[in-house]
Design a protein around this motif. Sequence first.
Motif, short mmCIF file in Angstrom:
data_model
loop_
_atom_site.label_atom_id
_atom_site.label_comp_id
_atom_site.label_asym_id
_atom_site.label_seq_id
_atom_site.Cartn_x
_atom_site.Cartn_y
_atom_site.Cartn_z
N VAL A 35 0.84 -1.20 0.00
CA VAL A 35 0.00 0.00 0.00
C VAL A 35 0.88 1.25 0.00
N ARG A 36 1.90 1.25 0.85
CA ARG A 36 2.79 2.41 0.90
C ARG A 36 3.45 2.65 -0.46
N ASP A 37 3.93 1.55 -1.07
CA ASP A 37 4.57 1.66 -2.38
C ASP A 37 3.62 2.28 -3.41
N ARG A 38 2.40 1.75 -3.47
CA ARG A 38 1.45 2.25 -4.46
C ARG A 38 1.07 3.71 -4.17
N ARG A 39 0.96 4.04 -2.88
CA ARG A 39 0.60 5.41 -2.50
C ARG A 39 1.70 6.38 -2.92
N ILE A 74 -7.80 -4.86 -6.76
CA ILE A 74 -7.58 -5.64 -5.55
C ILE A 74 -6.42 -6.62 -5.79
N THR A 75 -6.43 -7.23 -6.95
CA THR A 75 -5.38 -8.19 -7.28
C THR A 75 -3.99 -7.57 -7.17
N ASP A 76 -3.86 -6.34 -7.66
CA ASP A 76 -2.55 -5.67 -7.60
C ASP A 76 -2.07 -5.56 -6.16
N LEU A 77 -3.01 -5.39 -5.23
CA LEU A 77 -2.62 -5.20 -3.82
C LEU A 77 -2.34 -6.52 -3.10
N VAL A 78 -2.75 -7.63 -3.68
CA VAL A 78 -2.57 -8.90 -2.95
C VAL A 78 -1.67 -9.93 -3.64
N TYR A 79 -1.40 -9.77 -4.95
CA TYR A 79 -0.74 -10.91 -5.60
C TYR A 79 0.72 -11.07 -5.23
N TYR A 102 -5.70 5.09 10.74
CA TYR A 102 -5.88 3.70 10.31
C TYR A 102 -4.97 3.38 9.12
N VAL A 103 -4.85 4.31 8.18
CA VAL A 103 -3.95 4.11 7.04
C VAL A 103 -2.52 3.96 7.54
N SER A 104 -2.14 4.76 8.49
CA SER A 104 -0.79 4.67 9.06
C SER A 104 -0.56 3.30 9.70
N LEU A 105 -1.53 2.84 10.47
CA LEU A 105 -1.42 1.52 11.12
C LEU A 105 -1.35 0.40 10.08
N LEU A 106 -2.16 0.51 9.03
CA LEU A 106 -2.14 -0.49 7.96
C LEU A 106 -0.77 -0.55 7.30
N GLU A 107 -0.22 0.63 6.96
CA GLU A 107 1.06 0.65 6.26
C GLU A 107 2.19 0.08 7.12
#
Lengths: 89, 89
Positions: free
Chosen positions: A9-13, A60-65, A33-38
């Motif tokens: 997520v951080r990379d894509r952001r 979604i696939t891009d974020l999980v594969y 929440y975004v900070s905790l996720l990253e």
Amino acid sequence: MQQKFGLIVRDRRLKRGLSQERLADIAGLHRTYVSLLERGLRTPSLYVIAKLAEALETTITDLVYELPGGGSVGPQEKNVPGSRRRPSR
Amino acid sequence: MQQKFGLIVRDRRLKRGLSQERLADIAGLHRTYVSLLERGLRTPSLYVIAKLAEALETTITDLVYELPGGGSVGPQEKNVPGSRRRPSR
């Protein structure tokens, strides 16, 4: 796994030049929440993953594969006999 | 979206000839929870999605790419300029 998700997520952001606050605003999430996720300190729900994908203008696939078990094997090649086999119990 | 996810899990489970109880056992989830998931009455966490993918001997991607925004567009083709664009606000 959630650590890896956070890094993705951080990379894509960062590639989109967004701040955490801006991403949170677009995705309808709290900046904290975004900070905790990253940082891998929260496990996202499918709903959150979908909102992040939309906000990051990706899938979604891009974020999980890239996750362990995420799917480096393409859909056409999955379930190859003998691969990823799990013993019965 | 969670309804669609439930249908995908049910489809993959039936293709493998597993009962809900057997899938729950392999994935380390409660049978009632698997039933709720398949009926779209629960939103799974990334952790649950990963456990289901492993138990179904497939990938996380396989379980999500048919969802809205899941990723019918391949990784190589994503972020095509002008596609899936979201207006700024």
